[in-house]
Design a protein around this motif. Structure first.
Motif, PDB file in Angstrom:
ATOM      1  N   LYS A 113     -15.920 -12.724 113.302  1.00 35.89           N
ATOM      2  CA  LYS A 113     -17.200 -12.478 113.987  1.00 35.89           C
ATOM      3  C   LYS A 113     -17.678 -11.057 113.772  1.00 35.89           C
ATOM      4  O   LYS A 113     -16.874 -10.151 113.575  1.00 35.89           O
ATOM      5  CB  LYS A 113     -17.044 -12.724 115.498  1.00 35.89           C
ATOM      6  CG  LYS A 113     -16.927 -14.184 115.847  1.00 35.89           C
ATOM      7  CD  LYS A 113     -16.964 -14.371 117.343  1.00 35.89           C
ATOM      8  CE  LYS A 113     -16.613 -15.809 117.690  1.00 35.89           C
ATOM      9  NZ  LYS A 113     -15.835 -15.906 118.918  1.00 35.89           N
ATOM     10  N   GLY A 114     -18.994 -10.871 113.855  1.00 33.00           N
ATOM     11  CA  GLY A 114     -19.566  -9.525 113.780  1.00 33.00           C
ATOM     12  C   GLY A 114     -19.729  -8.996 112.371  1.00 33.00           C
ATOM     13  O   GLY A 114     -19.610  -9.747 111.403  1.00 33.00           O
ATOM     14  N   GLN A 115     -20.015  -7.726 112.284  1.00 35.15           N
ATOM     15  CA  GLN A 115     -20.318  -7.081 110.997  1.00 35.15           C
ATOM     16  C   GLN A 115     -19.063  -6.797 110.193  1.00 35.15           C
ATOM     17  O   GLN A 115     -18.019  -6.549 110.752  1.00 35.15           O
ATOM     18  CB  GLN A 115     -21.010  -5.739 111.269  1.00 35.15           C
ATOM     19  CG  GLN A 115     -22.192  -5.800 112.179  1.00 35.15           C
ATOM     20  CD  GLN A 115     -23.362  -6.517 111.531  1.00 35.15           C
ATOM     21  OE1 GLN A 115     -23.443  -6.583 110.303  1.00 35.15           O
ATOM     22  NE2 GLN A 115     -24.235  -7.069 112.338  1.00 35.15           N
ATOM     23  N   ARG A 116     -19.232  -6.835 108.866  1.00 41.02           N
ATOM     24  CA  ARG A 116     -18.140  -6.425 107.978  1.00 41.02           C
ATOM     25  C   ARG A 116     -18.695  -5.605 106.827  1.00 41.02           C
ATOM     26  O   ARG A 116     -19.812  -5.844 106.376  1.00 41.02           O
ATOM     27  CB  ARG A 116     -17.443  -7.654 107.365  1.00 41.02           C
ATOM     28  CG  ARG A 116     -16.663  -8.498 108.325  1.00 41.02           C
ATOM     29  CD  ARG A 116     -15.466  -7.780 108.930  1.00 41.02           C
ATOM     30  NE  ARG A 116     -14.755  -8.681 109.796  1.00 41.02           N
ATOM     31  CZ  ARG A 116     -15.066  -8.900 111.078  1.00 41.02           C
ATOM     32  NH1 ARG A 116     -16.071  -8.270 111.653  1.00 41.02           N
ATOM     33  NH2 ARG A 116     -14.376  -9.748 111.804  1.00 41.02           N
ATOM     34  N   PRO A 117     -17.899  -4.678 106.315  1.00 36.71           N
ATOM     35  CA  PRO A 117     -18.336  -3.965 105.128  1.00 36.71           C
ATOM     36  C   PRO A 117     -18.360  -4.913 103.913  1.00 36.71           C
ATOM     37  O   PRO A 117     -17.651  -5.913 103.951  1.00 36.71           O
ATOM     38  CB  PRO A 117     -17.267  -2.890 104.931  1.00 36.71           C
ATOM     39  CG  PRO A 117     -16.277  -3.048 106.041  1.00 36.71           C
ATOM     40  CD  PRO A 117     -16.560  -4.295 106.766  1.00 36.71           C
ATOM     41  N   PRO A 118     -19.097  -4.629 102.872  1.00 36.71           N
ATOM     42  CA  PRO A 118     -19.971  -3.464 102.696  1.00 36.71           C
ATOM     43  C   PRO A 118     -21.274  -3.582 103.476  1.00 36.71           C
ATOM     44  O   PRO A 118     -21.880  -4.639 103.505  1.00 36.71           O
ATOM     45  CB  PRO A 118     -20.251  -3.471 101.189  1.00 36.71           C
ATOM     46  CG  PRO A 118     -19.970  -4.857 100.715  1.00 36.71           C
ATOM     47  CD  PRO A 118     -18.966  -5.445 101.649  1.00 36.71           C
ATOM     48  N   ALA A 119     -21.682  -2.467 104.117  1.00 35.16           N
ATOM     49  CA  ALA A 119     -22.891  -2.479 104.933  1.00 35.16           C
ATOM     50  C   ALA A 119     -24.122  -2.210 104.089  1.00 35.16           C
ATOM     51  O   ALA A 119     -25.241  -2.397 104.547  1.00 35.16           O
ATOM     52  CB  ALA A 119     -22.773  -1.419 106.027  1.00 35.16           C
ATOM     53  N   HIS A 120     -23.897  -1.748 102.863  1.00 32.89           N
ATOM     54  CA  HIS A 120     -25.012  -1.382 101.970  1.00 32.89           C
ATOM     55  C   HIS A 120     -24.409  -1.224 100.581  1.00 32.89           C
ATOM     56  O   HIS A 120     -23.179  -1.200 100.439  1.00 32.89           O
ATOM     57  CB  HIS A 120     -25.632  -0.067 102.434  1.00 32.89           C
ATOM     58  CG  HIS A 120     -24.596   1.003 102.645  1.00 32.89           C
ATOM     59  ND1 HIS A 120     -24.140   1.810 101.634  1.00 32.89           N
ATOM     60  CD2 HIS A 120     -23.861   1.328 103.752  1.00 32.89           C
ATOM     61  CE1 HIS A 120     -23.199   2.601 102.100  1.00 32.89           C
ATOM     62  NE2 HIS A 120     -22.994   2.326 103.391  1.00 32.89           N
ATOM     63  N   PHE A 121     -25.251  -1.061  99.565  1.00 32.02           N
ATOM     64  CA  PHE A 121     -24.722  -0.844  98.226  1.00 32.02           C
ATOM     65  C   PHE A 121     -23.972   0.480  98.180  1.00 32.02           C
ATOM     66  O   PHE A 121     -24.333   1.427  98.865  1.00 32.02           O
ATOM     67  CB  PHE A 121     -25.827  -0.890  97.173  1.00 32.02           C
ATOM     68  CG  PHE A 121     -26.141  -2.305  96.789  1.00 32.02           C
ATOM     69  CD1 PHE A 121     -25.331  -2.963  95.869  1.00 32.02           C
ATOM     70  CD2 PHE A 121     -27.171  -2.997  97.383  1.00 32.02           C
ATOM     71  CE1 PHE A 121     -25.566  -4.283  95.539  1.00 32.02           C
ATOM     72  CE2 PHE A 121     -27.416  -4.328  97.069  1.00 32.02           C
ATOM     73  CZ  PHE A 121     -26.622  -4.971  96.145  1.00 32.02           C
ATOM     74  N   ASN A 122     -22.873   0.499  97.428  1.00 30.69           N
ATOM     75  CA  ASN A 122     -21.993   1.669  97.317  1.00 30.69           C
ATOM     76  C   ASN A 122     -21.227   1.978  98.603  1.00 30.69           C
ATOM     77  O   ASN A 122     -20.694   3.067  98.754  1.00 30.69           O
ATOM     78  CB  ASN A 122     -22.770   2.921  96.884  1.00 30.69           C
ATOM     79  CG  ASN A 122     -23.080   2.900  95.402  1.00 30.69           C
ATOM     80  OD1 ASN A 122     -22.250   2.455  94.603  1.00 30.69           O
ATOM     81  ND2 ASN A 122     -24.258   3.341  95.028  1.00 30.69           N
ATOM     82  N   CYS A 123     -21.179   1.025  99.525  1.00 32.90           N
ATOM     83  CA  CYS A 123     -20.483   1.244 100.795  1.00 32.90           C
ATOM     84  C   CYS A 123     -18.976   1.354 100.546  1.00 32.90           C
ATOM     85  O   CYS A 123     -18.410   0.567  99.818  1.00 32.90           O
ATOM     86  CB  CYS A 123     -20.754   0.091 101.756  1.00 32.90           C
ATOM     87  SG  CYS A 123     -20.020   0.357 103.373  1.00 32.90           S
ATOM     88  N   ARG A 124     -18.354   2.351 101.168  1.00 33.34           N
ATOM     89  CA  ARG A 124     -16.909   2.541 100.995  1.00 33.34           C
ATOM     90  C   ARG A 124     -16.134   2.207 102.270  1.00 33.34           C
ATOM     91  O   ARG A 124     -14.936   2.464 102.353  1.00 33.34           O
ATOM     92  CB  ARG A 124     -16.636   3.988 100.569  1.00 33.34           C
ATOM     93  CG  ARG A 124     -17.188   4.326  99.184  1.00 33.34           C
ATOM     94  CD  ARG A 124     -17.221   5.824  98.957  1.00 33.34           C
ATOM     95  NE  ARG A 124     -18.074   6.467  99.959  1.00 33.34           N
ATOM     96  CZ  ARG A 124     -17.894   7.699 100.430  1.00 33.34           C
ATOM     97  NH1 ARG A 124     -16.900   8.423 100.004  1.00 33.34           N
ATOM     98  NH2 ARG A 124     -18.713   8.197 101.343  1.00 33.34           N
ATOM     99  N   SER A 125     -16.828   1.667 103.277  1.00 32.89           N
ATOM    100  CA  SER A 125     -16.128   1.312 104.509  1.00 32.89           C
ATOM    101  C   SER A 125     -15.158   0.167 104.256  1.00 32.89           C
ATOM    102  O   SER A 125     -15.361  -0.648 103.367  1.00 32.89           O
ATOM    103  CB  SER A 125     -17.123   0.878 105.579  1.00 32.89           C
ATOM    104  OG  SER A 125     -17.799   1.990 106.101  1.00 32.89           O
ATOM    105  N   SER A 126     -14.105   0.121 105.065  1.00 29.68           N
ATOM    106  CA  SER A 126     -13.136  -0.967 104.936  1.00 29.68           C
ATOM    107  C   SER A 126     -12.727  -1.430 106.326  1.00 29.68           C
ATOM    108  O   SER A 126     -13.278  -0.954 107.321  1.00 29.68           O
ATOM    109  CB  SER A 126     -11.922  -0.480 104.153  1.00 29.68           C
ATOM    110  OG  SER A 126     -11.279   0.528 104.894  1.00 29.68           O
ATOM    111  N   THR A 127     -11.774  -2.340 106.370  1.00 24.69           N
ATOM    112  CA  THR A 127     -11.314  -2.843 107.657  1.00 24.69           C
ATOM    113  C   THR A 127      -9.793  -2.801 107.728  1.00 24.69           C
ATOM    114  O   THR A 127      -9.120  -2.734 106.702  1.00 24.69           O
ATOM    115  CB  THR A 127     -11.742  -4.310 107.853  1.00 24.69           C
ATOM    116  OG1 THR A 127     -11.303  -5.064 106.729  1.00 24.69           O
ATOM    117  CG2 THR A 127     -13.250  -4.438 108.014  1.00 24.69           C
ATOM    118  N   SER A 128      -9.281  -2.842 108.952  1.00 26.41           N
ATOM    119  CA  SER A 128      -7.840  -3.006 109.131  1.00 26.41           C
ATOM    120  C   SER A 128      -7.614  -3.933 110.322  1.00 26.41           C
ATOM    121  O   SER A 128      -8.453  -3.992 111.223  1.00 26.41           O
ATOM    122  CB  SER A 128      -7.162  -1.647 109.344  1.00 26.41           C
ATOM    123  OG  SER A 128      -7.714  -0.992 110.457  1.00 26.41           O
TER     124      SER A 128
END
Ligand SMILES: [Zn+2]
Length: 350
Positions: free
Chosen positions: A243-258
């Motif tokens: 559920k909810g948002q996940r990366p990538p939030a935009h092009f070139n996004c470097r966010s990740s999850t754990s």
């Protein structure tokens, strides 16, 4: 002592650095395919004097160019697909392997089938689009830019050489002023985003299959001067699996999850029999925000060198502060190298 959830965040922060190296390597492979076609494109353009062509021959030229661009993007996305498939499989294995190393007791985990992971990578959109849609838009826009430039050149009475120069750019500018360079830049953004998307979907899919153990998914932004506002604001947020948002939030996004794993109690286990430290390690708490300076100081020496470069790392160890986590640019890992490095990094921290 660090809790399991802290250890996981620690390890995945390192993993994300390595993934960006892999991304750089993948970009290079894909761009190589485009460079070969750019050469063919220019060769075809220089064959005749464009300005003296009949309308019919100009249209024929554009059809030929379209075919060259199409085959280039078919090659490029084919090369990308091979890399992404291997990454998707590895990412799921890596996550499960990490659970085995970090959890204080052995839990049954579910290994998702590789085909299912790859299907999820293709079926889950990012930025509201599927990967194949992103690829075909990329190809269409690359050809459109070439075509429009040629048409405008003909109307404005530019010579064939001038038209080619507009496409290829000039040597003094390092060819950065050419239309083809713009196309390579957009491709690069798509490749980086696709690598991040693949890693995140493979991860998410693995958590979903192991929802007995995983209770939440934490958003981790790479915090430096290039971090977008949207990612900085989501940093540290925990979402329910699936559920909810996940990366990538935009092009070139470097966010990740754990993943955030459940506490003993949430797992329905009575941990009273276990040693105090083992009991405390699975408290189910979400780790606090990372202080990157402190984090990097806890990492093995080799990793610090890797991230900062040897000179800066030496200064860093003498006490110079890095208030932002700045990754050295231009470093590349193949997937095999990434696997090897991660095994080494793990051996050093245990
Ligand atoms: Zn981002």
């Amino acid at each position: 002592m660090a809790s399991v959830n802290e250890e996981i965040l620690d390890e995945l922060t390192r993993h994300q650095v390595y993934l960006q190296r892999l991304s750089a390597n993948t970009v290079r492979k894909v761009i190589a395919a485009l460079n070969r076609s750019d050469a063919r494109l220019v060769e075809r353009l220089l064959r005749d004097d464009i300005t003296a062509m009949s309308r019919t021959r100009q249209e024929q030229l554009l059809r030929d160019l379209r075919r060259i661009v199409e085959s280039a993007y078919t090659d490029a996305t084919g090369a990308l697909r091979i890399e992404l498939d291997a990454l998707g499989k590895y990412e799921a294995e890596y996550q499960l392997d990490m659970f085995r190393r970090v959890l204080p007791v052995r839990f049954e985990t579910v290994t998702p089938a590789a085909e299912q992971i790859l299907a999820a990578v293709s079926a889950r959109p990012f930025q509201g689009k599927l990967l194949r849609e992103v690829y075909s838009e990329l190809e269409a826009s690359a050809f459109r830019k070439v075509r429009d430039n040629i048409r405008a050149g003909i109307i404005e009475g530019r010579t064939t050489d001038q038209i080619v120069r507009d496409l290829r750019g000039t040597r003094t500018q390092g060819y950065r002023d050419g239309i083809l360079y713009q196309n390579r830049r957009s491709t690069e953004a798509v490749v980086r985003t696709a690598v991040n998307h693949t890693a995140n979907v493979a991860r998410e899919y693995t958590y979903e299959r192991n929802s007995d153990l995983v209770k939440g998914v934490r958003w981790n932004a790479t915090l430096d001067s290039r971090t977008t506002l949207v990612c900085a604001s989501r940093d540290g947020k925990v979402y329910d699996p699936g559920k909810g948002q996940r990366p990538p939030a935009h092009f070139n996004c470097r966010s990740s999850t754990s993943p955030v794993v459940k506490s003993w109690r949430e797992l329905g286990l009575d941990a009273d029999e276990l040693p105090a430290s083992t009991r405390a390690s699975m408290n189910g708490q979400v780790p606090a925000d990372l202080d990157y300076d402190g984090w990097l100081r806890r990492q093995p020496r080799a990793f610090q060198d890797e991230v900062l470069g040897e000179k800066k790392a030496a200064l860093f160890r003498k006490g110079v502060k890095v208030d932002r986590f700045v990754d050295r640019k231009g470093r590349e890992f193949t997937l095999d190298e990434l696997k090897r490095r991660e095994r080494e990094a793990w051996a050093e921290t245990t």
